[in-house]
Design a protein around this motif. Sequence first.
Motif, mmCIF file in Angstrom:
data_model
loop_
_atom_site.group_PDB
_atom_site.id
_atom_site.type_symbol
_atom_site.label_atom_id
_atom_site.label_comp_id
_atom_site.label_asym_id
_atom_site.label_seq_id
_atom_site.Cartn_x
_atom_site.Cartn_y
_atom_site.Cartn_z
ATOM 1 N N VAL A 13 9.464 19.810 16.190
ATOM 2 C CA VAL A 13 8.810 20.811 17.032
ATOM 3 C C VAL A 13 7.288 20.698 16.942
ATOM 4 N N PHE A 16 4.656 19.710 19.714
ATOM 5 C CA PHE A 16 4.512 20.610 20.853
ATOM 6 C C PHE A 16 3.691 21.858 20.526
ATOM 7 N N ALA A 69 9.572 25.679 21.231
ATOM 8 C CA ALA A 69 8.327 25.204 21.828
ATOM 9 C C ALA A 69 8.297 25.583 23.304
ATOM 10 N N THR A 73 4.601 22.725 27.736
ATOM 11 C CA THR A 73 3.993 21.828 26.752
ATOM 12 C C THR A 73 4.912 20.656 26.463
ATOM 13 N N LYS A 74 6.203 20.913 26.325
ATOM 14 C CA LYS A 74 7.165 19.837 26.076
ATOM 15 C C LYS A 74 7.156 18.831 27.229
#
Length: 88
Positions: A13, A16, A69, A73-74
């Motif tokens: 994670v 991210f 996340a 953003t991912k």
Amino acid sequence: GDYRIAVRVPAGVEPFMVSQGSVCIAGVSLTLAGVTQGGGEIEVAVIPATLGLTTLGDLKAGSPVNIEADATTKAVVATVLRVMESRR
């Protein structure tokens, strides 16, 4: 005033987590106040009302929490990685 909550994030994670980005902790969407890159830790600022109206106020040091996340953003990270890989 606000409270600061520091959370260790899993390695999967961490890429991210971006300062001033979004993260969901224990079902609560929050803005990241700080990110320790490579250190696996994030920090969020939480106002008293959020602590009182959510489960965040019940957390103790070391409590396990679900961390998600931000989807945007991912997607951005995945796109950047794909473009970088195609240029190799």
